[in-house]
Design a protein around this motif. Structure first.
Motif, mmCIF file in Angstrom:
data_model
loop_
_atom_site.group_PDB
_atom_site.id
_atom_site.type_symbol
_atom_site.label_atom_id
_atom_site.label_comp_id
_atom_site.label_asym_id
_atom_site.label_seq_id
_atom_site.Cartn_x
_atom_site.Cartn_y
_atom_site.Cartn_z
ATOM 1 N N PRO A 229 -13.845 5.366 61.583
ATOM 2 C CA PRO A 229 -14.081 6.434 62.288
ATOM 3 C C PRO A 229 -12.912 7.185 62.452
ATOM 4 C CG PRO A 229 -14.082 4.597 63.845
ATOM 5 C CD PRO A 229 -13.823 4.056 62.255
ATOM 6 N N ALA A 230 -13.387 8.639 62.611
ATOM 7 C CA ALA A 230 -12.043 9.564 63.014
ATOM 8 C C ALA A 230 -12.697 10.815 63.341
ATOM 9 C CB ALA A 230 -11.299 9.816 61.447
ATOM 10 N N GLY A 231 -11.543 11.555 64.059
ATOM 11 C CA GLY A 231 -11.931 12.764 64.624
ATOM 12 C C GLY A 231 -10.603 13.734 64.382
ATOM 13 N N THR A 364 -3.530 8.098 56.472
ATOM 14 C CA THR A 364 -4.865 7.963 56.766
ATOM 15 C C THR A 364 -5.093 7.041 58.020
ATOM 16 O OG1 THR A 364 -5.309 8.493 54.551
ATOM 17 C CG2 THR A 364 -7.085 7.904 56.044
ATOM 18 N N LEU A 365 -5.052 7.638 59.207
ATOM 19 C CA LEU A 365 -4.967 6.817 60.357
ATOM 20 C C LEU A 365 -6.004 7.103 61.301
ATOM 21 C CD1 LEU A 365 -1.420 7.679 61.200
ATOM 22 C CD2 LEU A 365 -2.128 5.553 60.187
ATOM 23 N N PRO A 366 -6.711 5.824 62.214
ATOM 24 C CA PRO A 366 -7.664 5.962 63.264
ATOM 25 C C PRO A 366 -7.160 6.952 64.360
ATOM 26 C CG PRO A 366 -6.313 4.029 63.781
ATOM 27 C CD PRO A 366 -5.850 4.436 62.228
ATOM 28 N N THR A 367 -8.112 7.948 64.725
ATOM 29 C CA THR A 367 -7.763 8.793 65.598
ATOM 30 C C THR A 367 -8.833 8.591 66.965
ATOM 31 O OG1 THR A 367 -9.616 10.269 64.845
ATOM 32 C CG2 THR A 367 -7.520 10.735 64.090
ATOM 33 N N ASN A 368 -8.779 9.523 68.077
ATOM 34 C CA ASN A 368 -9.827 9.191 69.089
ATOM 35 C C ASN A 368 -9.878 8.069 69.696
ATOM 36 O OD1 ASN A 368 -11.673 10.912 70.644
ATOM 37 N ND2 ASN A 368 -13.333 9.900 69.505
#
Length: 429
Positions: A229-231, A364-368
């Motif tokens: 999941p990402a934002g 490409t990394l997890p955000t939020n």
């Protein structure tokens, strides 16, 4: 940037709140597009490409001639830079290959695990105001190293129906097998369900706008796996009085220019440094081509002054940033205490843009806040792990009674019987 001086821990959550990103608000509109693509396939994909990208395409696939032309059009200096970055990214991800090790867990019981590549993966590469050819390297290289048989790339075309040459150059360099001129929800739907020549894939990777993110979340419910999941993108900087204010401002702006919904956070134990960074932000903004975007992102952003290093560490671990820069005298000691972050950049001479492009780690990394529970993309993202076990006659004789007792306690008679029959047969031999 809003400034806070020694806020109490009770205030941290509110201060660090991300810009509103709610995929649920888009779910109805995005789901209707996905449903149409699932039902109608390529005609629906073409329809939405014309509607949203403003171009009617004869062919969705990029041809060999187009790829060859893109290679010629790409500036030689950019080619060399991409090749250097690709070599570093390949080197870093290749060393992540797992070594097959067999373990005898008890006499006669041998277990092992094997990594198997995902057969078909889909890569989404944004291609609008900032065509992310670097993301091609970050996704396709580990897919290739892992052994994925089919690597499908989708990226939106321009009004002339062409893909940015650097994206095509990078794609052919790192072994992408199929390239399609598709963007937005229609690209995610096409890779999730299959549409004409666009194959259905097993897992979809890549960043995108809020519609792309909503589409990825919806298809992940029951159709296709996604990377994470990402934002909107984000960076946090931890800095003390030894940090360089100009460097920090440049790092904050490099993330702010991604989009108006990006967020940057500065956490320091020096109010003087925060003052200096504010001056540098104003100065450097005047030189940016995407200054208007960066200014909007700074409106979502905060500078926080805390008394102690321990408080700074606690705040960062609560925030769980996508990117974390530690510009502190004892940065290695501080880094040891960081447990929630996507990727960490250490010292005054390690800009976040190094990881975005060429140091070798994945961007490409997890955000939020998802860094609390998700890793960034790595070689394992493109594999599945299958476990094996082999039990000899001697092994089942030793382990069998343990299994029988446990199965009986759970009232699973067939489980117990599967062992009992084997033990009986061995006794009768």
């Amino acid at each position: 940037m809003k400034r806070y001086i020694n806020p109490s821990p009770a205030q941290w959550s509110e201060i660090l709140e991300r810009p509103l990103f709610n995929a649920a608000d888009l779910a109805g509109r995005v789901q209707s597009i996905l449903d149409e693509i699932k039902a109608e396939g390529e005609p629906a994909v073409r329809k939405f490409t014309e509607k949203f990208d403003g171009v009617a395409l004869d062919k969705l696939a990029a041809s060999t001639d187009e790829i060859n032309e893109a290679v010629k059009l790409t500036d030689p200096k950019l080619k060399a830079a991409i090749e250097t970055a690709a070599a570093n990214i390949h080197r870093f991800h290749a060393q992540q290959k797992s070594v097959l090790t067999k373990v005898e867990t008890s006499p006669g019981v041998v277990c092992w695990q094997k990594a198997v590549a995902i057969d078909k993966v889909g890569l989404y590469i944004p291609g609008g105001s900032a065509p992310l050819f670097s993301t091609v390297l970050m996704l396709a290289l580990p897919a290739k190293i892992a052994g994925c048989k089919e690597i499908v790339l989708c990226t939106p075309p321009n009004k002339e129906g062409k893909i940015n040459p650097a994206i095509l150059f990078a794609a052919q360099l790192v072994g992408v097998t199929k390239i399609f001129k598709l963007g937005g929800v229609q690209a995610i739907g096409a890779m999730a369900y299959g549409a004409g020549d666009i194959p259905k894939v097993n897992k979809i990777f890549g960043p995108g706008n809020q519609y792309v993110m909503a589409a990825k979340q919806l298809i992940s419910i029951s159709d296709v796996a996604i990377d994470m999941p990402a934002g909107p993108s984000e960076v946090a900087v931890m800095a003390d009085g030894t940090a360089n204010a100009a460097f920090i401002a440049s790092d904050l702006l490099s993330q702010a220019e991604h989009g108006p919904d990006s967020q940057v956070v500065l956490v320091s134990n020096s109010e003087k440094l925060v003052d200096e960074v504010e001056v540098e932000l104003e100065k450097q903004l005047k030189e940016l081509s995407r200054a208007e975007i960066a200014v909007k992102a700074l409106g979502n952003s905060v500078a926080i002054v805390l008394n102690t290093e321990a408080e700074m560490i606690d705040m960062i671990n609560e925030y769980a940033p996508e990117h974390l820069i530690i510009s502190m005298n004892n940065y290695l000691d501080v880094a040891e205490k960081i447990v929630n972050a996507g990727s960490v950049f250490l010292g005054n001479y390690t800009p976040e843009s190094a990881g975005d492009y060429a140091s070798g780690t994945n961007h490409t990394l997890p955000t939020n806040g998802w860094a609390r529970s998700f890793s960034g993309v790595n070689l394992d993202s493109f594999t599945r792990k299958i476990t094996f076990q082999e039990i000899s006659k001697e092994g089942i004789q030793k382990l069998g009674p343990v299994i029988e007792v446990m199965a009986a306690a759970e009232e699973l008679d067939a489980h117990k019987n599967a062992v009992t029959l084997r033990l009986t047969e061995i006794k009768e031999q």
